[in-house]
Structures are given as C-alpha cells and as structure tokens.
Design a protein around this motif. Structure first.
Motif, PDB file in Angstrom:
ATOM      1  N   GLY A  57       1.307   6.075  -4.072  1.00 50.90           N
ATOM      2  CA  GLY A  57       0.093   6.311  -4.756  1.00 50.90           C
ATOM      3  C   GLY A  57       0.417   4.614  -6.054  1.00 50.90           C
ATOM      4  N   ARG A  58       1.715   3.734  -6.037  1.00 47.48           N
ATOM      5  CA  ARG A  58       1.781   1.890  -6.692  1.00 47.48           C
ATOM      6  C   ARG A  58       1.375   1.494  -5.438  1.00 47.48           C
ATOM      7  NH1 ARG A  58       5.640   5.026  -9.192  1.00 47.48           N
ATOM      8  NH2 ARG A  58       7.470   3.824  -7.614  1.00 47.48           N
ATOM      9  N   LEU A  59       0.466   1.300  -4.280  1.00 46.57           N
ATOM     10  CA  LEU A  59       0.783   0.510  -2.950  1.00 46.57           C
ATOM     11  C   LEU A  59      -0.080   0.001  -2.410  1.00 46.57           C
ATOM     12  CD1 LEU A  59       4.872   0.749  -1.873  1.00 46.57           C
ATOM     13  CD2 LEU A  59       4.345  -0.941  -3.453  1.00 46.57           C
ATOM     14  N   PRO A  60      -0.728  -0.087  -3.454  1.00 45.29           N
ATOM     15  CA  PRO A  60      -2.330   0.578  -2.423  1.00 45.29           C
ATOM     16  C   PRO A  60      -2.533  -0.666  -1.298  1.00 45.29           C
ATOM     17  CG  PRO A  60      -3.000  -0.566  -4.925  1.00 45.29           C
ATOM     18  CD  PRO A  60      -1.035   0.176  -4.693  1.00 45.29           C
ATOM     19  N   ARG A  61      -2.304  -1.732  -1.092  1.00 46.20           N
ATOM     20  CA  ARG A  61      -2.490  -2.440   0.180  1.00 46.20           C
ATOM     21  C   ARG A  61      -1.543  -2.795   0.861  1.00 46.20           C
ATOM     22  NH1 ARG A  61      -3.402  -4.347  -4.581  1.00 46.20           N
ATOM     23  NH2 ARG A  61      -4.935  -5.581  -5.894  1.00 46.20           N
ATOM     24  N   LEU A  62      -0.619  -1.983   0.533  1.00 47.15           N
ATOM     25  CA  LEU A  62       0.708  -2.101   1.965  1.00 47.15           C
ATOM     26  C   LEU A  62      -0.094  -0.634   2.561  1.00 47.15           C
ATOM     27  CD1 LEU A  62       3.039  -3.242   2.540  1.00 47.15           C
ATOM     28  CD2 LEU A  62       4.707  -1.739   1.618  1.00 47.15           C
ATOM     29  N   THR A  63      -0.030   0.062   1.599  1.00 40.37           N
ATOM     30  CA  THR A  63      -0.667   1.267   2.402  1.00 40.37           C
ATOM     31  C   THR A  63      -1.771   1.233   3.358  1.00 40.37           C
ATOM     32  OG1 THR A  63       0.404   2.433   0.414  1.00 40.37           O
ATOM     33  CG2 THR A  63      -1.065   3.897   1.723  1.00 40.37           C
TER      34      THR A  63
END
Length: 255
Positions: free
Chosen positions: A205-211
């Motif tokens: 949940g710490r990588l919103p843009r990459l996700t």
C-alpha cells in the motif's frame, strides 16, 4: 578518445598488412565470417565467437591459419567493429542543421546496432582507431564545430551522444535476452508476469503510483523513448552552443 587497454594486443591498424590471399581465404572473408557468426548467435555471441568457430565456418582451415591475417582475437574484433561502422552512411559534408545531422546519424547507427547486437558490447573493449570509426567521429566533430563548439567541446558532446546510443542498444539487447529466457516474448506470459509484479507492488500500500501504472501500463514505445531521450540530450548541447549556462554547469570540459 579512449586509451588502449593495458595488456591488450596492438591495434590491427598498426600491424603489417595481411599476406596474399590463399584460395578463398583472406582478411575480408574472415571478418565477414566472424560477423555472420556473431549476428546469428544474437545475445549468445560470446560463446560462439572463437577463432576455431570462425575457421570452421570458412571451410577446411585451422584457427592458426586465421592468425596470419588478423594477428589476434583482438585484431579480429578491431576489424569487425570497423566493418560494421562502415555500414553507417556519412554525408560528404554537414548539412545546415546540426541537430538533423546528429539525429540522422543516431538513427543510422541504431539500425546498424540492431543488425549487429554484439557491437555495443564490444565497442568499449578496443580503442576506436579503425578508419571508418575515425571517419564517423570526424563527421560528428565537423557537425558540432560548425555552430560554434570548440574541438574539445565537440569531442565531449560526441562522446555523450554515442554513450546514449550505445547504452540504449545494450539495454535493448539485454531486455530482449531476458524476455526470451523467461518467456516474456509471449503476450500471455508477459501479462501474467505483470500481474504478479502488480500484486507485489499493491501488497504494501506504499506504492500507489507504481501500483496504478502496473494495473494499466502505458507510455511511448521504445523508438519514441529513444527519440525523446536523444532530444533531451541535444537540447542540452544546443544550450551550450548558444552560450546558455545553468548554475551547475562548469566551463571546464572533461576531467
């Protein structure tokens, strides 16, 4: 220009000329055979590019017979690099637009690198002293000094452009090798792999843009990316040619 590698064989260009041809064996045939082997092997070229394999491709010759014409394995590499460079067309004179000249040279060099994926890996193993390699560099220097760069500045700019072209080619070759080895050249397998990476990125949940991007991958194709990066580099050179300086830029060129 790079210095000769310590302990490496002397440049082929400084050695005595090859002996007369024997039957169908000559320097040109040896170089063509070596290039053919390396081209066909693709990313596996290091394993097949041996003097024994080149001799076998030419017919009933021993590896020792080849040394009479190329002196050493390094000598053969010198000749291969220069022969491939000769495939890049060079105008007789620079045109009126230095950027257009360098963009065309980059495009032609990139096409050659696709035909010879071994070139980018071998380029930095030998000094670029072949006649066609030096003619190509001379053309780049002519293009860059015409709008006002000193020769020293032009050498630095030309090196930057070639590092970008060759570095991109190395990356393309390695990515293609990795894709083949892992089956990612198959669309279904690639999609499955992307989904797995997406799940890893989403897990914390710490990588919103990459996700978000991994869920819907998008962006310019490789050729557009190459042109975009080259454009950024030429923009920087253009600023230097017009005298514009950023606060971080030094007037000193080179180390």
């Amino acid at each position: 220009m790079r210095k000769p590698i310590s302990g490496s064989a002397p440049l082929i260009w400084t050695q005595p000329p090859p002996p007369p041809r024997q039957r169908s064996l000559g320097r040109a045939e040896i170089v063509a055979a070596a290039i053919g082997l390396a081209d066909e092997a693709g990313s596996g070229w290091p394993a097949v590019l041996t003097m024994k394999a080149v001799a076998a491709r030419l017919g009933p010759y021993s590896a020792m017979a080849l040394y009479r014409y190329v002196h050493s394995k390094d000598g053969l590499v010198d000749l291969m690099l220069d022969a491939a460079t000769a495939e890049i067309p060079l105008p007789a004179q620079p045109g009126p637009d230095w950027r257009a000249d360098l963009e065309e040279l980059a495009a032609q060099t990139r096409q050659m690198l696709r035909r010879h994926p071994w070139y980018a890996a071998l380029y930095h193993t030998r000094p670029p002293a072949g006649p066609h390699m030096m003619e190509r560099l001379e053309f780049m220097l002519s293009v860059l000094t015409a709008p006002g760069a000193s020769t020293a500045e032009a050498m630095a700019y030309a090196a930057m452009v070639d590092r970008y072209i060759l570095g991109s080619a190395l990356q393309d070759t390695e990515e293609a090798r990795m894709s083949r080895e892992h089956g990612l050249d198959d669309e279904a397998t690639l999609r499955s792999a992307m989904n797995a990476v997406h799940e890893l990125a989403a897990a914390t949940g710490r990588l919103p843009r990459l996700t978000s991007w991994l869920a819907h991958p998008a962006g310019p194709p490789p050729e557009e990316q190459f042109s975009l990066g080259l454009g950024f580099l030429l923009d920087g050179i253009a600023r230097c040619l017009t005298g514009a300086k950023s606060p971080a830029r030094s007037d000193k060129i080179g180390p």
